[in-house]
Write a protein that holds these residues in place. Sequence first.
Motif, PDB file in Angstrom:
ATOM      1  N   ARG A  55      26.078  72.221  41.107  1.00 46.15           N
ATOM      2  CA  ARG A  55      26.381  71.821  40.030  1.00 46.15           C
ATOM      3  C   ARG A  55      28.149  71.421  40.079  1.00 46.15           C
ATOM      4  NH1 ARG A  55      26.109  74.478  34.010  1.00 46.15           N
ATOM      5  NH2 ARG A  55      26.843  72.757  32.757  1.00 46.15           N
ATOM      6  N   VAL A  56      28.595  70.134  39.639  1.00 39.46           N
ATOM      7  CA  VAL A  56      30.002  69.897  39.919  1.00 39.46           C
ATOM      8  C   VAL A  56      30.393  69.975  38.596  1.00 39.46           C
ATOM      9  CG1 VAL A  56      31.495  67.897  40.340  1.00 39.46           C
ATOM     10  CG2 VAL A  56      29.220  68.301  41.635  1.00 39.46           C
ATOM     11  N   LEU A  57      31.720  70.576  38.453  1.00 39.80           N
ATOM     12  CA  LEU A  57      32.497  70.791  36.981  1.00 39.80           C
ATOM     13  C   LEU A  57      33.589  69.977  37.467  1.00 39.80           C
ATOM     14  CD1 LEU A  57      32.522  72.005  34.538  1.00 39.80           C
ATOM     15  CD2 LEU A  57      34.180  73.827  35.431  1.00 39.80           C
ATOM     16  N   ARG A  58      33.756  68.762  36.648  1.00 43.58           N
ATOM     17  CA  ARG A  58      34.927  68.001  36.895  1.00 43.58           C
ATOM     18  C   ARG A  58      35.869  67.847  35.602  1.00 43.58           C
ATOM     19  NH1 ARG A  58      34.065  61.484  38.797  1.00 43.58           N
ATOM     20  NH2 ARG A  58      36.314  61.113  39.239  1.00 43.58           N
ATOM     21  N   THR A  59      37.133  68.049  35.870  1.00 45.23           N
ATOM     22  CA  THR A  59      38.096  67.877  34.545  1.00 45.23           C
ATOM     23  C   THR A  59      39.452  67.181  35.354  1.00 45.23           C
ATOM     24  OG1 THR A  59      39.206  69.235  33.005  1.00 45.23           O
ATOM     25  CG2 THR A  59      39.167  70.113  35.224  1.00 45.23           C
ATOM     26  N   ALA A  60      40.420  66.930  34.385  1.00 47.53           N
ATOM     27  CA  ALA A  60      41.635  66.195  34.540  1.00 47.53           C
ATOM     28  C   ALA A  60      42.567  66.744  33.713  1.00 47.53           C
ATOM     29  CB  ALA A  60      41.511  64.569  34.404  1.00 47.53           C
ATOM     30  N   CYS A  61      43.849  66.798  34.368  1.00 43.76           N
ATOM     31  CA  CYS A  61      44.998  67.356  33.588  1.00 43.76           C
ATOM     32  C   CYS A  61      45.584  66.119  32.966  1.00 43.76           C
ATOM     33  CB  CYS A  61      45.998  67.912  34.664  1.00 43.76           C
ATOM     34  SG  CYS A  61      45.167  69.032  35.710  1.00 43.76           S
ATOM     35  N   ARG A  78      34.470  74.450  28.020  1.00 40.88           N
ATOM     36  CA  ARG A  78      34.001  74.209  26.694  1.00 40.88           C
ATOM     37  C   ARG A  78      32.860  73.573  26.563  1.00 40.88           C
ATOM     38  NH1 ARG A  78      38.152  73.052  24.410  1.00 40.88           N
ATOM     39  NH2 ARG A  78      38.888  75.095  23.743  1.00 40.88           N
ATOM     40  N   ILE A  79      32.672  72.456  27.487  1.00 40.17           N
ATOM     41  CA  ILE A  79      31.489  71.567  27.449  1.00 40.17           C
ATOM     42  C   ILE A  79      30.509  72.021  28.291  1.00 40.17           C
ATOM     43  CG2 ILE A  79      31.011  69.167  27.960  1.00 40.17           C
ATOM     44  CD1 ILE A  79      34.040  68.432  27.599  1.00 40.17           C
ATOM     45  N   ALA A  80      30.808  72.572  29.410  1.00 37.46           N
ATOM     46  CA  ALA A  80      29.807  73.025  30.297  1.00 37.46           C
ATOM     47  C   ALA A  80      28.981  74.280  29.540  1.00 37.46           C
ATOM     48  CB  ALA A  80      30.168  73.214  31.358  1.00 37.46           C
ATOM     49  N   VAL A 137      28.708  77.156  39.519  1.00 37.50           N
ATOM     50  CA  VAL A 137      29.358  75.659  39.993  1.00 37.50           C
ATOM     51  C   VAL A 137      29.641  75.618  41.362  1.00 37.50           C
ATOM     52  CG1 VAL A 137      31.604  74.329  39.849  1.00 37.50           C
ATOM     53  CG2 VAL A 137      30.576  75.471  37.741  1.00 37.50           C
ATOM     54  N   GLU A 138      29.202  74.541  42.178  1.00 38.79           N
ATOM     55  CA  GLU A 138      29.325  74.456  43.560  1.00 38.79           C
ATOM     56  C   GLU A 138      30.661  73.637  43.752  1.00 38.79           C
ATOM     57  OE1 GLU A 138      27.456  74.927  46.611  1.00 38.79           O
ATOM     58  OE2 GLU A 138      26.194  76.540  45.405  1.00 38.79           O
ATOM     59  N   LEU A 139      31.141  72.835  42.978  1.00 35.05           N
ATOM     60  CA  LEU A 139      32.123  71.897  43.392  1.00 35.05           C
ATOM     61  C   LEU A 139      33.113  71.989  42.092  1.00 35.05           C
ATOM     62  CD1 LEU A 139      33.957  70.335  45.285  1.00 35.05           C
ATOM     63  CD2 LEU A 139      32.623  68.321  44.405  1.00 35.05           C
ATOM     64  N   GLY A 168      33.650  74.917  46.107  1.00 37.80           N
ATOM     65  CA  GLY A 168      34.584  73.947  46.768  1.00 37.80           C
ATOM     66  C   GLY A 168      35.505  73.520  45.661  1.00 37.80           C
ATOM     67  N   ILE A 169      36.622  72.860  46.480  1.00 33.40           N
ATOM     68  CA  ILE A 169      37.563  72.373  45.420  1.00 33.40           C
ATOM     69  C   ILE A 169      38.049  71.054  45.736  1.00 33.40           C
ATOM     70  CG2 ILE A 169      39.830  72.871  44.242  1.00 33.40           C
ATOM     71  CD1 ILE A 169      39.464  75.831  44.883  1.00 33.40           C
ATOM     72  N   LEU A 170      38.143  70.015  44.735  1.00 33.88           N
ATOM     73  CA  LEU A 170      38.632  68.716  45.034  1.00 33.88           C
ATOM     74  C   LEU A 170      39.689  68.460  44.258  1.00 33.88           C
ATOM     75  CD1 LEU A 170      36.611  65.581  45.842  1.00 33.88           C
ATOM     76  CD2 LEU A 170      38.841  65.449  44.764  1.00 33.88           C
ATOM     77  N   LEU A 171      40.841  68.255  44.620  1.00 32.08           N
ATOM     78  CA  LEU A 171      42.276  67.879  43.697  1.00 32.08           C
ATOM     79  C   LEU A 171      42.794  66.533  44.228  1.00 32.08           C
ATOM     80  CD1 LEU A 171      43.586  71.385  44.241  1.00 32.08           C
ATOM     81  CD2 LEU A 171      42.152  70.854  42.539  1.00 32.08           C
ATOM     82  N   THR A 172      43.219  65.687  43.081  1.00 31.46           N
ATOM     83  CA  THR A 172      43.984  64.614  43.253  1.00 31.46           C
ATOM     84  C   THR A 172      45.164  64.763  42.545  1.00 31.46           C
ATOM     85  OG1 THR A 172      43.137  63.472  41.214  1.00 31.46           O
ATOM     86  CG2 THR A 172      41.813  63.324  43.350  1.00 31.46           C
ATOM     87  N   TYR A 173      46.035  64.076  43.303  1.00 28.40           N
ATOM     88  CA  TYR A 173      47.581  64.078  42.513  1.00 28.40           C
ATOM     89  C   TYR A 173      48.530  62.737  43.377  1.00 28.40           C
ATOM     90  CZ  TYR A 173      48.937  66.493  47.003  1.00 28.40           C
ATOM     91  OH  TYR A 173      49.225  66.395  48.296  1.00 28.40           O
TER      92      TYR A 173
END
Length: 941
Positions: A55-61, A78-80, A137-139, A168-173
């Motif tokens: 499972r991938v959990l994706r969000t944004a700031c 809250r959505i998941a 959650v895998e990612l 695992g963690i994937l971050l963008t900035y």
Amino acid sequence: MSIAVPRLVGREREFAEVSAALDVPAAVVFVQGEAGVGKTRLVDEALAQRERPGRVLRTACPALLQPFTLGPLVDALRIAVDAGADHSLSALAGDLRPLFPEWAEWLPPMPEPADDPAMARHRVFRAVTELLDLLAVELLVVEDVHWADEATLEFLLLLACGPPPRPGILLTYRPEDVPRDSLLPRLTTAQLPHGRSVRIALEPLPLDDVARMVSSMLGGETVSGAFAAFLLERTAGLPLAVEESMRLMWNRGDLVRRGDAWARHRITEIDVPPTVRDAVLARAAGLGDAARAALRAAAVLTETSSESTVLAVMSGDPAGRISGLAEAVASGLLAEDAAGMVSFRHMLACLAIYEAIPMPERRAMHLRASRALADASPAPLAQLTRHAKEGGDAKAWGAYAELSADRALESGDGSTALVVLHDLLVHGTPAAGDVVRLTDKYPFGLLSGHERYAELLAALRRVVDSGAASPAEEAEIRFQIARLLTQMEAFEDARSEMERALPGLGHNPPKAARAAMYLGLLSYGTSTPARELLHWLRQASRIPTDAMSEADRLSMVVGLASGLLVLGEEDGWAEAAKIGDDAATTAERMAVSAGKLNVGEMAVIWGRHDEARRALMTVIDLAARHGFDKDDRLARATLALLDWVSGDWEGLAERAKELAGDEELLQPVSRLAPATVVGLLQAARGERDQAEQTLRAVLRRADELGGAESSIGPASALAGIRLAAGDVEDVLRLTEAPIAFLAGKGNWIWATDLAQVRVEALLAAGRTAEAIELIDAFERGIEERHAPAPRAALAVCHALVLALDEPLAAAAAFEQAAAAWQAIPRPYDTLRSREAQASCLVRAGATESGVALLTEVFAALSELGARATAERVRGELRAHGAPVKRPAWKGAVARTATGSRRASSTSSGCWSRGGPTGRSATCWCCRPRPSPGTWRRRCAR
């Protein structure tokens, strides 16, 4: 066609690295880059092709002024989470109640509060981690972490340093938007004890990738190199800016086809897409007042400028200005190099800031910029011109603009000179004497676009109509108006203005000589008899040129050569030989280009194809080296006609159609020839109704424009279609006015196609005496002229008369006509004459020879792609009991029997099997004839 979502281009290496990392358990991936560089798109593509299950959990700031605790994670969870499911959570999850009050029914009770705030936060982090474990959650993907609250960054740091199993963690900035006190640098530089860590820094796209990206939005079609470079310059290669700019231009109909590539109508302009503008202004709004002042100063300057210049344009106290500039650079909106030169990262950001500056403040800043740059050495004239204009200093604007144009012309940059002078003449208020001086420098040959023609014409007429000009000044301005009208192809109006100008030019003998030359040149599109035009040309040629500049002397040579050739005078070729292939200055090069254009066009009319192609290719070469875009298009329009008559039809329909629709660089009369070629090719393919519709539209347009010579081509082509349909009366009606025009003018060099079709119609109508009278006038009009095309047409006319009663003699005459056509070469006309020869042979009783010749003609017509005529010949063969197979038509394409494209028609002679030989070679004009489909190279005839 609609514009598409672009493919991911230029990110092959980054995509591979991210994809590989995401297949590793507990990996931490950081993707950094400025706004619009494509971080989200890279993540989208990597997740779409991720092979590892889970499972991938994706969000944004979000960009909130006051981010709330763990906000991005709370929103995603809250959505998941299915709140109605039976969840097995430890008592620790009770600490989640303040974050998820809507889950109160199933969350455990709130544990005893911790005495230590740090311990309380740590308990919440452990509870969130437990929730992630529950969801398997895998990612965890969190975008825009530069806007994350402190608690979210702490949680991510804790999670990244924790032992497996963990997600695992994937971050963008965006590095430029990371606050100074943010924990993000600590996270990105942490030595993670478990799992793999990958850091990806995305950079803007280079030129090739910008071109590839745009091409992917246009169905894989090519974009011009100049357009791709323009986009790169304006967008700095940021994919979002490129995509949004393309969509904006597409929606406004601002993209056009030029040749086989997409380009833009006006490559000097671009609008700021709303998404880009809003993003830039939002970033600027987060800066201090002094930093915003620095951004506005840099936007007013536009060009890369020194720190001192930017500070001079800013308002406020010196210390505040320096700190404001430093903050603007630190924000990433401005960039500064090691030499202290400051500029915007990309032009769209600059434009967004500039457009937001209130007008009064903008004018004041432009004046400060003008003063700051005034003492620079060398003087940045283009910048000084702009700042003086935008600051409202009309006197300084005029002075700087003229100096800028002079410098551009001296360096061979006519395009810059045109832009500067055009702006001053159209939008400024120069005095009449200044207008005279400025228009003498104006590179008229580079002007294009209906709007700019109309602007300049209106500006010049305003000066004349104001009454402020002296008689001498008025005469000189009228001279320039006449030149402009000539370029606008309003020939009668141009002649009228030049006649009004000439008497007042006695004070300026060189310009008076050029005015006389122009009066001789204004033959095209006017009914003035050739003898009167020749009078002006001869008079101008006798005027001494010692006092003229080299550019004016060259213009006189070009004018004399062009005028004489248009009027069908043989000595025009001697004058044309005096025009070189290049020159030293912009003005001289434009004269050479204009001369070669005229020579190329007239060489096609005369039937001198070698000279035509050499001249036109010289123009294209000059245009490529010196930016003469309009001349390039004019040359290609004439090349389309040359390719038609030369039988080089491969891809011609598409090229001719594109040229016929080029309203930016080609004036209406110049678009008529390629439009006629479109109709001729349709007729050759057998699309008679479509061809007739096309050619009637072209003829109507030619008549509207008032250019009588322009009507000859479409009238002749349409008459040919109607003659094939048996409508003799329509043919006579279509050709009556054009032939009367040529007879009245005494200029028969233009009658090649027109005379043939009218003579044939007159003979079919039983008006033999009129036909013979026309042939006699045609013959007298071209005698003593080396004009291969009219002479071949004259041979056809004589053969048509003989065919009435003497078919055997007519067959010999048509054979001579075919040889004359092939010597040019004009293959299609050659085959039509051979067809007529064969028909005459059959009528004379030589059926076997006639049918054999028709068989050869059919094969060659099929090879050429002339479907309609080939089918007609096939019908004749079947009528004589010689059935032939119908070819597998693929369109009007000239190819050899082996399928390779035929050699370009660049030299005279005929197609033969044996290569360059003498008259004994096996070709149609040199017996014995070859078998069908074997013409490969030309003989030396």
